[in-house]
Design a protein around this motif. Structure first.
Motif, short mmCIF file in Angstrom:
data_model
loop_
_atom_site.label_atom_id
_atom_site.label_comp_id
_atom_site.label_asym_id
_atom_site.label_seq_id
_atom_site.Cartn_x
_atom_site.Cartn_y
_atom_site.Cartn_z
N ALA A 57 -12.82 -7.17 4.17
CA ALA A 57 -11.57 -6.83 4.40
C ALA A 57 -11.31 -5.53 4.92
N SER A 58 -10.01 -4.99 5.46
CA SER A 58 -9.90 -3.64 5.84
C SER A 58 -8.53 -3.29 5.33
N VAL A 59 -8.21 -2.00 4.98
CA VAL A 59 -7.03 -1.69 4.67
C VAL A 59 -6.74 -0.16 5.32
N ASP A 60 -6.04 -0.37 6.36
CA ASP A 60 -5.78 0.59 7.29
C ASP A 60 -4.25 1.45 6.68
N VAL A 61 -4.50 2.21 5.97
CA VAL A 61 -3.48 2.69 4.86
C VAL A 61 -1.89 2.97 5.75
N ILE A 62 -2.28 3.74 6.88
CA ILE A 62 -1.00 4.13 7.48
C ILE A 62 -0.18 2.85 7.94
N THR A 63 -0.54 1.78 7.98
CA THR A 63 -0.02 0.51 8.63
C THR A 63 0.91 -0.16 7.22
N LEU A 64 0.77 0.57 5.93
CA LEU A 64 1.44 0.01 4.95
C LEU A 64 2.73 0.61 4.89
N GLY A 65 2.89 1.68 5.75
CA GLY A 65 4.41 2.27 6.08
C GLY A 65 5.07 2.97 4.81
N PRO A 66 6.38 2.73 4.65
CA PRO A 66 7.00 3.52 3.64
C PRO A 66 7.01 2.80 2.25
N LEU A 119 4.51 2.88 0.54
CA LEU A 119 3.62 3.84 0.09
C LEU A 119 4.44 5.10 -0.81
N LEU A 120 5.65 5.02 -0.46
CA LEU A 120 6.44 6.10 -1.03
C LEU A 120 7.00 5.76 -2.28
N GLY A 121 6.96 4.42 -2.71
CA GLY A 121 7.59 4.02 -3.85
C GLY A 121 6.72 3.02 -4.80
N TRP A 122 7.45 2.30 -5.55
CA TRP A 122 6.45 1.20 -6.24
C TRP A 122 6.96 -0.13 -6.05
N GLY A 123 6.33 -1.07 -5.89
CA GLY A 123 6.48 -2.24 -5.86
C GLY A 123 6.52 -3.08 -4.68
N ASP A 124 6.12 -2.49 -3.56
CA ASP A 124 5.97 -3.02 -2.25
C ASP A 124 5.17 -4.07 -2.15
N ALA A 125 5.25 -5.33 -1.60
CA ALA A 125 4.44 -6.45 -1.87
C ALA A 125 3.21 -5.98 -0.93
N GLY A 126 3.31 -5.51 0.35
CA GLY A 126 2.23 -5.15 1.16
C GLY A 126 1.21 -4.24 0.34
N VAL A 127 1.83 -3.20 -0.14
CA VAL A 127 0.96 -2.25 -0.92
C VAL A 127 0.31 -2.71 -2.15
N GLU A 128 0.94 -3.66 -2.86
CA GLU A 128 0.43 -4.15 -4.11
C GLU A 128 -0.84 -5.16 -3.66
N ALA A 129 -0.69 -5.90 -2.58
CA ALA A 129 -1.64 -6.85 -1.97
C ALA A 129 -2.72 -5.92 -1.65
N ALA A 130 -2.78 -4.73 -1.01
CA ALA A 130 -3.92 -3.95 -0.59
C ALA A 130 -4.48 -3.46 -1.94
N VAL A 190 -1.72 10.72 3.21
CA VAL A 190 -1.57 9.37 3.42
C VAL A 190 -2.37 8.33 2.45
N LEU A 191 -3.60 8.87 2.33
CA LEU A 191 -4.80 8.61 1.51
C LEU A 191 -4.62 8.54 0.07
N LYS A 192 -3.98 9.81 -0.25
CA LYS A 192 -3.49 10.26 -1.73
C LYS A 192 -2.37 9.24 -2.11
N LEU A 193 -1.63 9.00 -1.27
CA LEU A 193 -0.42 8.30 -1.32
C LEU A 193 -0.89 6.65 -1.93
N PHE A 194 -1.69 6.23 -1.32
CA PHE A 194 -2.43 4.79 -1.57
C PHE A 194 -3.13 5.17 -2.89
N LEU A 195 -4.08 6.01 -3.13
CA LEU A 195 -4.76 5.94 -4.14
C LEU A 195 -3.68 6.24 -5.60
#
Length: 166
Positions: A34-43, A45-56, A80-85
């Motif tokens: 699997a690959s997580v290209d963090v930038i493709t998770l988009g906005p 990452l700026l909040g909580w509860g996004d389904a795509g971010v939760e899946a990643a 952007v990596l910090k937002l993901f972490l």
């Protein structure tokens, strides 16, 4: 055993993502699952509860081995990596995951950044980091001997800790 790469580059499908894939394959003898290209998770990452971010986050948390990669920005890993972490809800969000920090940069001035900056945040999230971090020149990451030498030296350790064979 699942192998995942995470790339925190502000550009999608970046050299950082490519380098992470190359390192994962060199360490395991097969492409990442699997690959997580963090930038493709988009906005999300700026909040909580996004389904795509939760899946990643779930994909990374369930992995045996994760190569976490970032270009060097202002002597550190990217925002952007910090937002993901930050999406890992607890300090144990990466418990049971073996992580290898990888950073790319223009020159040798920041060669210690993977160990001094990226590795501590991965450990704080519960990951096990049994190898040193790897720093590669961004314009020569695929041609230079550093990636292959790192894999040759550390693949047995990664295999011993994860069970992911080379």
């Amino acid at each position: 055993m699942t192998v995942t790469v995470v790339a925190g580059n502000p550009k999608p499908d970046s050299r950082t993502l490519d380098a992470a894939r190359l390192l994962a394959e060199a360490l395991c003898g097969r492409p990442a699952d699997a690959s997580v290209d963090v930038i493709t998770l988009g906005p999300g990452l700026l909040g909580w509860g996004d389904a795509g971010v939760e899946a990643a986050v779930a994909t990374v948390s369930a992995s045996s081995l994760v190569v976490v990669a970032s270009p060097t920005y202002k002597a550190s890993y990217t925002g952007v990596l910090k937002l993901f972490l930050d999406q890992f809800a607890t300090a144990e969000g990466l418990a049971g995951v073996v992580a290898v920090p990888l950073m790319l940069g223009a020159g040798p001035a920041h060669a210690m950044a993977p160990d001094l900056l990226l590795k501590p945040v991965l450990v704080e999230l519960g990951a096990t980091c049994p190898t040193p971090g790897l720093y590669l020149r961004d314009k020569a990451y695929a041609e230079g001997p550093e990636l292959a030498a790192f894999a040759e030296r550390w693949a047995p350790t990664v295999t011993a800790v994860t069970g992911v064979a080379r």
